[in-house]
Design a protein around this motif. Structure first.
Motif, PDB file in Angstrom:
ATOM      1  N   LEU A  28      51.376  54.434  49.478  1.00 48.82           N
ATOM      2  CA  LEU A  28      50.189  53.599  49.646  1.00 48.82           C
ATOM      3  C   LEU A  28      50.212  52.431  48.671  1.00 48.82           C
ATOM      4  O   LEU A  28      50.000  51.275  49.061  1.00 48.82           O
ATOM      5  CB  LEU A  28      48.919  54.431  49.456  1.00 48.82           C
ATOM      6  N   LEU A  29      50.485  52.707  47.401  1.00 46.07           N
ATOM      7  CA  LEU A  29      50.519  51.620  46.421  1.00 46.07           C
ATOM      8  C   LEU A  29      51.648  50.638  46.708  1.00 46.07           C
ATOM      9  O   LEU A  29      51.469  49.425  46.557  1.00 46.07           O
ATOM     10  CB  LEU A  29      50.638  52.183  45.002  1.00 46.07           C
ATOM     11  N   ILE A  30      52.785  51.142  47.133  1.00 48.07           N
ATOM     12  CA  ILE A  30      53.895  50.244  47.476  1.00 48.07           C
ATOM     13  C   ILE A  30      53.492  49.322  48.616  1.00 48.07           C
ATOM     14  O   ILE A  30      53.644  48.108  48.530  1.00 48.07           O
ATOM     15  CB  ILE A  30      55.155  51.064  47.839  1.00 48.07           C
ATOM     16  N   ARG A  31      52.957  49.897  49.684  1.00 51.05           N
ATOM     17  CA  ARG A  31      52.602  49.097  50.866  1.00 51.05           C
ATOM     18  C   ARG A  31      51.398  48.195  50.638  1.00 51.05           C
ATOM     19  O   ARG A  31      51.267  47.173  51.312  1.00 51.05           O
ATOM     20  CB  ARG A  31      52.387  50.004  52.062  1.00 51.05           C
ATOM     21  N   ALA A  32      50.545  48.550  49.696  1.00 49.20           N
ATOM     22  CA  ALA A  32      49.383  47.719  49.387  1.00 49.20           C
ATOM     23  C   ALA A  32      49.708  46.630  48.368  1.00 49.20           C
ATOM     24  O   ALA A  32      48.849  45.843  47.998  1.00 49.20           O
ATOM     25  CB  ALA A  32      48.236  48.586  48.881  1.00 49.20           C
ATOM     26  N   GLY A  33      50.950  46.604  47.894  1.00 47.81           N
ATOM     27  CA  GLY A  33      51.342  45.598  46.909  1.00 47.81           C
ATOM     28  C   GLY A  33      50.864  45.913  45.505  1.00 47.81           C
ATOM     29  O   GLY A  33      50.713  45.019  44.674  1.00 47.81           O
ATOM     30  N   LEU A  34      50.637  47.184  45.232  1.00 46.69           N
ATOM     31  CA  LEU A  34      50.109  47.593  43.931  1.00 46.69           C
ATOM     32  C   LEU A  34      51.097  48.460  43.146  1.00 46.69           C
ATOM     33  O   LEU A  34      50.701  49.258  42.297  1.00 46.69           O
ATOM     34  CB  LEU A  34      48.792  48.360  44.126  1.00 46.69           C
ATOM     35  N   ALA A  35      52.382  48.302  43.426  1.00 43.96           N
ATOM     36  CA  ALA A  35      53.404  49.081  42.710  1.00 43.96           C
ATOM     37  C   ALA A  35      54.556  48.185  42.299  1.00 43.96           C
ATOM     38  O   ALA A  35      55.711  48.456  42.580  1.00 43.96           O
ATOM     39  CB  ALA A  35      53.896  50.238  43.579  1.00 43.96           C
ATOM     40  N   GLY A  36      54.221  47.111  41.635  1.00 47.60           N
ATOM     41  CA  GLY A  36      55.239  46.174  41.179  1.00 47.60           C
ATOM     42  C   GLY A  36      55.529  46.333  39.703  1.00 47.60           C
ATOM     43  O   GLY A  36      54.826  47.061  38.986  1.00 47.60           O
ATOM     44  N   PRO A  37      56.533  45.654  39.231  1.00 46.75           N
ATOM     45  CA  PRO A  37      56.937  45.793  37.827  1.00 46.75           C
ATOM     46  C   PRO A  37      55.894  45.294  36.829  1.00 46.75           C
ATOM     47  O   PRO A  37      55.929  45.680  35.662  1.00 46.75           O
ATOM     48  CB  PRO A  37      58.224  44.968  37.743  1.00 46.75           C
ATOM     49  N   THR A  38      54.965  44.480  37.258  1.00 48.39           N
ATOM     50  CA  THR A  38      53.934  43.979  36.340  1.00 48.39           C
ATOM     51  C   THR A  38      52.677  44.829  36.334  1.00 48.39           C
ATOM     52  O   THR A  38      51.782  44.578  35.531  1.00 48.39           O
ATOM     53  CB  THR A  38      53.556  42.523  36.689  1.00 48.39           C
ATOM     54  N   HIS A  39      52.590  45.801  37.205  1.00 46.81           N
ATOM     55  CA  HIS A  39      51.410  46.664  37.224  1.00 46.81           C
ATOM     56  C   HIS A  39      51.526  47.684  36.093  1.00 46.81           C
ATOM     57  O   HIS A  39      52.530  48.395  36.010  1.00 46.81           O
ATOM     58  CB  HIS A  39      51.271  47.356  38.586  1.00 46.81           C
TER      59      HIS A  39
END
Length: 130
Positions: A28-39
């Protein structure tokens, strides 16, 4: 951005593999754009020599970071944390999830279905045009 969409996401998926709730929350976080290196809730261990490294999501810590987020992002992040079933992860108010918008709602539904054991929930979402 290859790091964000490539190796990091592969490492996160590998970390979560085998536990449906953790897989669902991570995806879910990956697909929502919430699992990047800056998070700040996305963690990485130093890569060992010749190794791929390890990455994970600190679901128990996400509540410390939700203050400055937009309401829809905050709702998705808190839902993922709650869904992860990690001890000390923040709970989510289900009523708040009705205000995430259609695209995010589809992601939440797919994550819930995956957590319930339907591992092809993400593929069904893709076939439906999501």
């Amino acid at each position: 951005m290859p790091e964000q969409g490539g190796q990091l996401h592969d490492l996160l998926r590998a970390w979560a593999r085998g536990i449906c709730a953790l897989e669902a929350a991570t995806e879910l976080l990956i697909r929502a754009g919430l699992a990047g290196p800056t998070h700040p809730w996305v963690c990485r261990a130093p890569e060992p020599a010749g190794g791929r490294g390890v990455a994970w999501i600190d679901f128990a810590a996400v509540s410390a970071y939700v203050g400055p987020m937009s309401p829809p992002e905050r709702r998705v992040l808190l839902f993922a944390a709650s869904l992860s079933d990690v001890d000390a992860a923040p709970a989510v108010r289900l009523g708040d999830l009705t205000r995430v918008g259609p695209r995010r709602m589809e992601l939440l539904i797919a994550a819930l279905r995956h957590a319930g054991g339907q591992r092809d929930a993400w593929q069904e979402r893709a076939r439906a045009g999501g």
